[in-house]
Design a protein around this motif. Structure first.
Motif, PDB file in Angstrom:
ATOM      1  N   GLN A   1      10.235  -1.509 -12.108  1.00 24.49           N
ATOM      2  CA  GLN A   1      10.663  -1.925 -10.768  1.00 24.49           C
ATOM      3  C   GLN A   1       9.751  -1.343  -9.711  1.00 24.49           C
ATOM      4  OE1 GLN A   1      14.517  -1.370  -9.312  1.00 24.49           O
ATOM      5  NE2 GLN A   1      15.180  -3.366 -10.054  1.00 24.49           N
ATOM      6  N   HIS A   2       9.379  -0.119  -9.931  1.00 19.67           N
ATOM      7  CA  HIS A   2       8.484   0.543  -8.992  1.00 19.67           C
ATOM      8  C   HIS A   2       7.169  -0.228  -8.856  1.00 19.67           C
ATOM      9  CE1 HIS A   2       6.546   3.887  -6.898  1.00 19.67           C
ATOM     10  NE2 HIS A   2       5.488   3.595  -7.638  1.00 19.67           N
ATOM     11  N   LEU A   3       6.691  -0.777  -9.977  1.00 17.37           N
ATOM     12  CA  LEU A   3       5.430  -1.532  -9.962  1.00 17.37           C
ATOM     13  C   LEU A   3       5.473  -2.719  -9.016  1.00 17.37           C
ATOM     14  CD1 LEU A   3       4.395  -1.742 -13.700  1.00 17.37           C
ATOM     15  CD2 LEU A   3       3.570  -0.188 -11.959  1.00 17.37           C
TER      16      LEU A   3
ATOM     17  N   PRO B   1       0.842  -1.198   0.000  1.00 19.76           N
ATOM     18  CA  PRO B   1       0.000   0.000   0.000  1.00 19.76           C
ATOM     19  C   PRO B   1       0.874   1.244   0.000  1.00 19.76           C
ATOM     20  CG  PRO B   1      -0.052  -1.078   2.153  1.00 19.76           C
ATOM     21  CD  PRO B   1       0.722  -1.979   1.231  1.00 19.76           C
ATOM     22  N   ASN B   2       0.464   2.216  -0.764  1.00 14.18           N
ATOM     23  CA  ASN B   2       1.242   3.450  -0.864  1.00 14.18           C
ATOM     24  C   ASN B   2       0.259   4.596  -1.011  1.00 14.18           C
ATOM     25  OD1 ASN B   2       3.132   5.411  -1.325  1.00 14.18           O
ATOM     26  ND2 ASN B   2       3.874   4.596  -3.264  1.00 14.18           N
ATOM     27  N   PRO B   3      -0.488   4.860   0.073  1.00 14.62           N
ATOM     28  CA  PRO B   3      -1.588   5.835  -0.019  1.00 14.62           C
ATOM     29  C   PRO B   3      -1.114   7.225  -0.412  1.00 14.62           C
ATOM     30  CG  PRO B   3      -1.210   5.139   2.268  1.00 14.62           C
ATOM     31  CD  PRO B   3      -0.394   4.250   1.394  1.00 14.62           C
ATOM     32  N   GLN B   4       0.114   7.553  -0.078  1.00 16.58           N
ATOM     33  CA  GLN B   4       0.609   8.896  -0.439  1.00 16.58           C
ATOM     34  C   GLN B   4       1.237   8.915  -1.819  1.00 16.58           C
ATOM     35  OE1 GLN B   4       1.931  10.716   3.332  1.00 16.58           O
ATOM     36  NE2 GLN B   4      -0.234  10.199   3.260  1.00 16.58           N
ATOM     37  N   ARG B   5       1.305   7.752  -2.426  1.00 15.54           N
ATOM     38  CA  ARG B   5       1.882   7.612  -3.768  1.00 15.54           C
ATOM     39  C   ARG B   5       3.281   8.219  -3.825  1.00 15.54           C
ATOM     40  NH1 ARG B   5      -2.228   6.099  -7.319  1.00 15.54           N
ATOM     41  NH2 ARG B   5      -0.490   5.406  -8.564  1.00 15.54           N
ATOM     42  N   VAL B   6       4.096   7.786  -2.881  1.00 17.01           N
ATOM     43  CA  VAL B   6       5.465   8.284  -2.812  1.00 17.01           C
ATOM     44  C   VAL B   6       6.305   7.665  -3.923  1.00 17.01           C
ATOM     45  CG1 VAL B   6       7.551   8.399  -1.402  1.00 17.01           C
ATOM     46  CG2 VAL B   6       5.305   8.607  -0.329  1.00 17.01           C
ATOM     47  N   GLY B   7       6.953   8.518  -4.687  1.00 18.56           N
ATOM     48  CA  GLY B   7       7.865   8.045  -5.729  1.00 18.56           C
ATOM     49  C   GLY B   7       7.184   7.448  -6.941  1.00 18.56           C
ATOM     50  N   CYS B   8       5.896   7.726  -7.093  1.00 17.84           N
ATOM     51  CA  CYS B   8       5.164   7.120  -8.198  1.00 17.84           C
ATOM     52  C   CYS B   8       5.400   7.862  -9.510  1.00 17.84           C
ATOM     53  CB  CYS B   8       3.665   7.124  -7.888  1.00 17.84           C
ATOM     54  SG  CYS B   8       3.263   6.042  -6.512  1.00 17.84           S
ATOM     55  N   PRO B   9       5.549   7.107 -10.586  1.00 19.35           N
ATOM     56  CA  PRO B   9       5.635   7.742 -11.904  1.00 19.35           C
ATOM     57  C   PRO B   9       4.259   8.277 -12.294  1.00 19.35           C
ATOM     58  CG  PRO B   9       5.614   5.354 -12.128  1.00 19.35           C
ATOM     59  CD  PRO B   9       5.656   5.652 -10.656  1.00 19.35           C
ATOM     60  N   PRO B  10       4.208   9.281 -13.147  1.00 16.76           N
ATOM     61  CA  PRO B  10       2.908   9.820 -13.566  1.00 16.76           C
ATOM     62  C   PRO B  10       2.121   8.794 -14.368  1.00 16.76           C
ATOM     63  CG  PRO B  10       4.684  10.773 -14.868  1.00 16.76           C
ATOM     64  CD  PRO B  10       5.329   9.956 -13.784  1.00 16.76           C
TER      65      PRO B  10
ATOM     66  N   ARG C   1       6.822  -2.731  -6.266  1.00 15.72           N
ATOM     67  CA  ARG C   1       6.935  -2.259  -4.886  1.00 15.72           C
ATOM     68  C   ARG C   1       5.812  -1.319  -4.503  1.00 15.72           C
ATOM     69  NH1 ARG C   1      11.651   0.626  -5.515  1.00 15.72           N
ATOM     70  NH2 ARG C   1      12.847  -0.603  -6.963  1.00 15.72           N
ATOM     71  N   CYS C   2       4.859  -1.141  -5.392  1.00 11.27           N
ATOM     72  CA  CYS C   2       3.814  -0.160  -5.141  1.00 11.27           C
ATOM     73  C   CYS C   2       2.488  -0.705  -5.653  1.00 11.27           C
ATOM     74  CB  CYS C   2       4.176   1.151  -5.838  1.00 11.27           C
ATOM     75  SG  CYS C   2       2.908   2.418  -5.661  1.00 11.27           S
ATOM     76  N   SER C   3       1.599  -1.065  -4.738  1.00 12.38           N
ATOM     77  CA  SER C   3       0.340  -1.684  -5.137  1.00 12.38           C
ATOM     78  C   SER C   3      -0.563  -0.761  -5.962  1.00 12.38           C
ATOM     79  CB  SER C   3      -0.401  -2.206  -3.907  1.00 12.38           C
ATOM     80  OG  SER C   3       0.325  -3.282  -3.355  1.00 12.38           O
ATOM     81  N   PRO C   4      -0.714   0.507  -5.571  1.00 11.23           N
ATOM     82  CA  PRO C   4      -1.581   1.368  -6.378  1.00 11.23           C
ATOM     83  C   PRO C   4      -1.114   1.468  -7.823  1.00 11.23           C
ATOM     84  CG  PRO C   4      -0.952   2.477  -4.342  1.00 11.23           C
ATOM     85  CD  PRO C   4      -0.241   1.174  -4.360  1.00 11.23           C
ATOM     86  N   CYS C   5       0.198   1.610  -8.036  1.00 10.55           N
ATOM     87  CA  CYS C   5       0.709   1.699  -9.398  1.00 10.55           C
ATOM     88  C   CYS C   5       0.536   0.372 -10.133  1.00 10.55           C
ATOM     89  CB  CYS C   5       2.186   2.094  -9.411  1.00 10.55           C
ATOM     90  SG  CYS C   5       2.432   3.853  -9.139  1.00 10.55           S
ATOM     91  N   PHE C   6       0.780  -0.713  -9.418  1.00 10.37           N
ATOM     92  CA  PHE C   6       0.617  -2.026 -10.033  1.00 10.37           C
ATOM     93  C   PHE C   6      -0.824  -2.219 -10.495  1.00 10.37           C
ATOM     94  CE2 PHE C   6      -0.496  -6.504  -9.700  1.00 10.37           C
ATOM     95  CZ  PHE C   6       0.421  -7.050 -10.570  1.00 10.37           C
TER      96      PHE C   6
HETATM   97 ZN   LIG Z   1       3.582   3.917  -7.211  1.00 12.08          ZN
END
Ligand SMILES: [Zn+2]
Length: 98
Positions: free
Chosen positions: A71-73, A41-50, A75-80
């Motif tokens: 790689q970010h995907l 979970p990354n509710p603040q969307r830290v480090g997320c690509p646009p 490690r980040c559920s919202p982006c995934f």
């Molecule tokens: Zn992300």
């Protein structure tokens, strides 16, 4: 020929690998998908690509350019989840022949 399976049979019955043949790629992907969609979970969307970057990556993936984002995907559920959504949309569009 020696009958390799007969030799191994008695030894492996106890610790039979459940997923050897039956665990298909689709099942693995399904597992990874449900895992990744909740594990980070990354509710603040830290480090997320646009979003545009996720779109571009889904439409025209370029391994070297997208390495960081892909790689970010992992490690980040919202982006995934968003990426999966984009892929599903793309597939639907392709299936519709557009
Ligand atoms: Zn992300």
């Amino acid at each position: 020929m020696w009958g390799r399976s007969q030799q191994w049979g008695p030894m492996t019955t106890k610790e039979k690998p459940e997923f050897n043949d039956e665990f298909s790629e689709a099942e693995f992907f399904g597992f990874a998908k449900s895992y990744l969609s909740e594990a980070f979970p990354n509710p603040q969307r830290v480090g997320c690509p646009p979003d545009s970057e996720l779109q571009r990556m889904a439409e025209q993936p370029v391994e070297t350019r997208d390495a960081a984002a892909s790689q970010h995907l992992t490690r980040c559920s919202p982006c995934f989840n968003r990426y999966m959504e984009i892929l599903a949309n793309l597939r639907r569009r392709k299936a519709a022949g557009q």
